[in-house]
Every structure is written in structure tokens, then in C-alpha cells.
Motif scaffolding. Structure first.
Motif, mmCIF file in Angstrom:
data_model
loop_
_atom_site.group_PDB
_atom_site.id
_atom_site.type_symbol
_atom_site.label_atom_id
_atom_site.label_comp_id
_atom_site.label_asym_id
_atom_site.label_seq_id
_atom_site.Cartn_x
_atom_site.Cartn_y
_atom_site.Cartn_z
ATOM 1 N N ILE A 117 0.853 -1.302 0.043
ATOM 2 C CA ILE A 117 0.061 -0.033 0.099
ATOM 3 C C ILE A 117 0.774 1.223 -0.020
ATOM 4 O O ILE A 117 0.467 2.421 -0.672
ATOM 5 C CB ILE A 117 -1.038 -0.115 1.093
ATOM 6 N N TYR A 118 1.931 1.113 0.430
ATOM 7 C CA TYR A 118 3.072 2.319 0.481
ATOM 8 C C TYR A 118 3.689 2.583 -0.851
ATOM 9 O O TYR A 118 3.719 1.695 -1.544
ATOM 10 C CB TYR A 118 4.083 2.104 1.504
ATOM 11 N N PRO A 125 12.217 4.992 5.228
ATOM 12 C CA PRO A 125 11.238 3.737 5.430
ATOM 13 C C PRO A 125 9.938 4.509 5.701
ATOM 14 O O PRO A 125 9.623 5.654 5.892
ATOM 15 C CB PRO A 125 11.676 3.197 6.855
ATOM 16 N N GLN A 126 8.921 3.679 5.607
ATOM 17 C CA GLN A 126 7.342 3.824 5.488
ATOM 18 C C GLN A 126 6.890 3.096 6.826
ATOM 19 O O GLN A 126 7.152 1.973 6.999
ATOM 20 C CB GLN A 126 6.669 3.494 4.328
ATOM 21 N N LEU A 133 0.966 6.657 0.981
ATOM 22 C CA LEU A 133 0.647 5.623 0.247
ATOM 23 C C LEU A 133 0.835 5.927 -1.283
ATOM 24 O O LEU A 133 1.115 7.027 -1.849
ATOM 25 C CB LEU A 133 -1.115 5.672 0.331
ATOM 26 N N GLY A 134 0.906 4.818 -2.179
ATOM 27 C CA GLY A 134 1.376 5.118 -3.371
ATOM 28 C C GLY A 134 0.360 5.152 -4.386
ATOM 29 O O GLY A 134 -0.810 5.578 -4.076
ATOM 30 N N GLU A 135 0.444 4.661 -5.698
ATOM 31 C CA GLU A 135 -0.573 4.795 -6.557
ATOM 32 C C GLU A 135 -0.476 3.616 -7.502
ATOM 33 O O GLU A 135 0.763 2.937 -7.737
ATOM 34 C CB GLU A 135 -0.289 6.107 -7.419
ATOM 35 N N ALA A 142 -5.144 -2.446 -2.440
ATOM 36 C CA ALA A 142 -5.054 -2.333 -0.897
ATOM 37 C C ALA A 142 -5.923 -1.080 -0.296
ATOM 38 O O ALA A 142 -6.447 -1.542 0.796
ATOM 39 C CB ALA A 142 -3.599 -2.173 -0.564
ATOM 40 N N ARG A 143 -6.081 -0.001 -0.700
ATOM 41 C CA ARG A 143 -6.858 0.777 -0.424
ATOM 42 C C ARG A 143 -8.117 0.412 -0.161
ATOM 43 O O ARG A 143 -9.196 0.415 0.714
ATOM 44 C CB ARG A 143 -6.855 2.172 -1.237
#
Length: 330
Positions: A117-118, A125-126, A133-135, A142-143
Motif C-alpha cells: 500500500i505504500y 522507511p514507511q 500511500l502509493g499509486e 490495498a486501499r
């Protein structure tokens, strides 16, 4: 103390998606701990679509754990994308409805999620508080997965999204990596340019070149720590919401592959470049994102709450898993 409704010392544990590697491991552990274990899936004590029967199982249960979801180790064509999304979101929504309508809703529901999800992260680090959150397709799944978990009004049920990194154990995603290393192909995987088709760009499945040169971060967790985290958050009622389930010592692709080579006694492993990965992934029906995305995830909430990882070190974790495999084969 025995549960009056089930007669089991620890009560009833409902495990959905129990046929996978993690689900099977949890089943065995929960039974050994004294739970009455019932399962939900395509087969089992209840099947997806029979919400009435699922409600009967979750009513009065001590804990619900959902690990359902089609494997992402496939090509992200239209049908597979739809099934990856449906198998996560629809099953979570069905469990939410069963719990909502139960007379005695379970006090705890743990739902699988993913560290994917990151965003692609090679700079820092996340974690759960400051992670970004990524794309793209995987992040959208995940979202939606977590939205299905947290959107329902379930005031009597504590909910936790287990944002799991790649799980290592005997029978996990580690097995094909061991095979590559033994075959002399256990070198690092290099990112690079590749042709962005309109379909992949539109679907969000195209991986952009990040020039990581085999240094893309690799977050992982031992299967015993997955169980350890489940037990820990069960016993710590102050914990809810998203929790990163990942070793506090993430590695990188180059180091992971070198450590695997060492563990199987191979001194050398051929590296693979992006063009080779794209051709190979097409041949074996998978996606390059699984090895090229940099996943740098740390379990801040668990560490702050006092969880002590049994297997924080990659080298020790792999040595133990390989020794266990050899013992079983012997």
C-alpha cells in the motif's frame, strides 16, 4: 476458562481464506492453543455467498481472521485484476455484514492487508504514521481492501489491518527464490527502461524505471512472527487500525539474493536485467512489479507497543527455514 457457547478453552476462532500458506499455519497454531477453529472459503465450515452461515460462525466467536484473496503472482490482465480486487473486497464486505448482524459480534477482527500500500520507497522507511500511500493498481486494491474493513459501523468489534510484508517460511514465496539460487540464477534483479503500453498505463500496472540497480528495498517477515503479531495484538486491546507486519530490519534485493545463495551453498548467481525479467515474467505468467518495487516498511506501532520479533535478522531467519525444510525432507 472455557467459553460457554463453544466449550473450547479459548473460544471459537473463525479463519477465512484458510487454504493459503498463512491461513493453514494459523489454523494449526490456533488449534494447538485450544481454540475451536472453523473456516470460511470456497470450501470449509461456511462458503462465500452464504452470509447466513457465516453469521452463525462469527456470532459469539472470540476472534475472526481473514486471509482471503487471490494470489498476486499472476499476470495483471483484466480478468485477473478483477478477481484480485473482488476476492479481497467482496469477502471483507461479506464478513463485515455477517459481524454487523450478529447478536454477539466478535470482539476482534484481523484482516489481511499488504505493505504494498505504500509508495515505491528508496529514500526513507514507511510506517503507519508517516508513510505515504502509493499509486497504481496494487495500491488501489490495498486501499479498497482496507476501506471495506473500516467503513462498516461495527462498534463492538476492534478491527486491525495487517499490512504484511513478504512472508518467509517453509512453503512461502521463499521457495521459488531458493529454486532460482540453486539453478545459478540467484543474482540481483536490475530495474531499467521498458515499453509502456497504453493498456498497462491505463490499468496502473506499468512499473516505471527507478534505476535501483538491485538496491530496491525488500521488506519481509517470518511466518512465526506473523503468528506472534496476531497473538500480540489480540492481547493488546489498545491496538487497532493499520499495523505493519514486517521485520524491523528490512533488507534490499541484492542482499536478499546473496543471503539466499549463501544459504543454499551457491557462490554465484546470474543477475537479471529488466528486459530479461519482462520476458521471463510473461513466460511464467507473473509481473515484474513483484521484484522491482522498492518496499521499505518498518513496524513502528508494534515496536512502540513492545512486540519483540523472534526473527528480526534475515540471515538467521533463512538459515532456520532451510534447516527446517531439510529436516522435513529427511
Amino acid at each position: 476458562m472455557s467459553d460457554d457457547r463453544t466449550g473450547a478453552p479459548m473460544g471459537r476462532a473463525v479463519i477465512a481464506g484458510a487454504g493459503g500458506f498463512v491461513g493453514q499455519y494459523l489454523q494449526r497454531a490456533f488449534r494447538d492453543e485450544g481454540y475451536e477453529v472453523v473456516t470460511v472459503g470456497r470450501t470449509g465450515d461456511a462458503v462465500w455467498g452464504n452470509t447466513l452461515r457465516i453469521r452463525e460462525l462469527v456470532d459469539g466467536a472470540a476472534i475472526v481472521v481473514n486471509m482471503a484473496g487471490k494470489s498476486v503472482n499472476c499476470r495483471y490482465g483484466r480478468r485477473n485484476r478483477a478477481e484480485i480486487m473482488r476476492s479481497r473486497v467482496d469477502t471483507t464486505l461479506e464478513l463485515a455484514e455477517a459481524i454487523r448482524s450478529a447478536e454477539h459480534p466478535p470482539p476482534l477482527w484481523l484482516n489481511a492487508s499488504t505493505a504494498t500500500i505504500y509508495r515505491h520507497a528508496d529514500d526513507r522507511p514507511q510506517d503507519e504514521a508517516a508513510g505515504e500511500l502509493g499509486e497504481g493498481f496494487s495500491v488501489s486494491v490495498a486501499r479498497a481492501w482496507e476501506d471495506a474493513l473500516f467503513s462498516a459501523d461495527l462498534p463492538h468489534t476492534r478491527r486491525i489491518a495487517l499490512r504484511m510484508a513478504i512472508v518467509f517460511g517453509d512453503g512461502s514465496a521463499l521457495v521459488p527464490l531458493l529454486g532460482l539460487a540453486r539453478a545459478g540464477l540467484g543474482g540481483p534483479q536490475f530495474d531499467g527502461p521498458w515499453f509502456p503500453t497504453r493498456a498497462r498505463l491505463r490499468a496502473g500496472t506499468y512499473h516505471h524505471d527507478r534505476h535501483t540497480r538491485g538496491r530496491q528495498r525488500f521488506s519481509w517477515v517470518h511466518i512465526e512472527d506473523v503468528l506472534g503479531v496476531v497473538r500480540f495484538v489480540r492481547d493488546h486491546e489498545e491496538i487497532d487500525g493499520p499495523v505493519n507486519v514486517s521485520s524491523p530490519e528490512p533488507s534490499d534485493n541484492r542482499t536478499v539474493m546473496a543471503t539466499i545463495r549463501d544459504a543454499v551453498g551457491r557462490r554465484f548467481g546470474l543477475p537479471t536485467w529488466r528486459w530479461m525479467l519482462e520476458i521471463g515474467s510473461f513466460a511464467i505468467r507473473t509481473e515484474t512489479e513483484l521484484v522491482l518495487k522498492s518496499r521499505w516498511v518498518v513496524p513502528t506501532r508494534l515496536l512502540e507497543a513492545g512486540y519483540e520479533f523472534r526473527h528480526p535478522d534475515l540471515r538467521g531467519a533463512l538459515a532456520g527455514i532451510i534447516a527446517e525444510r531439510r529436516q522435513h525432507r529427511g
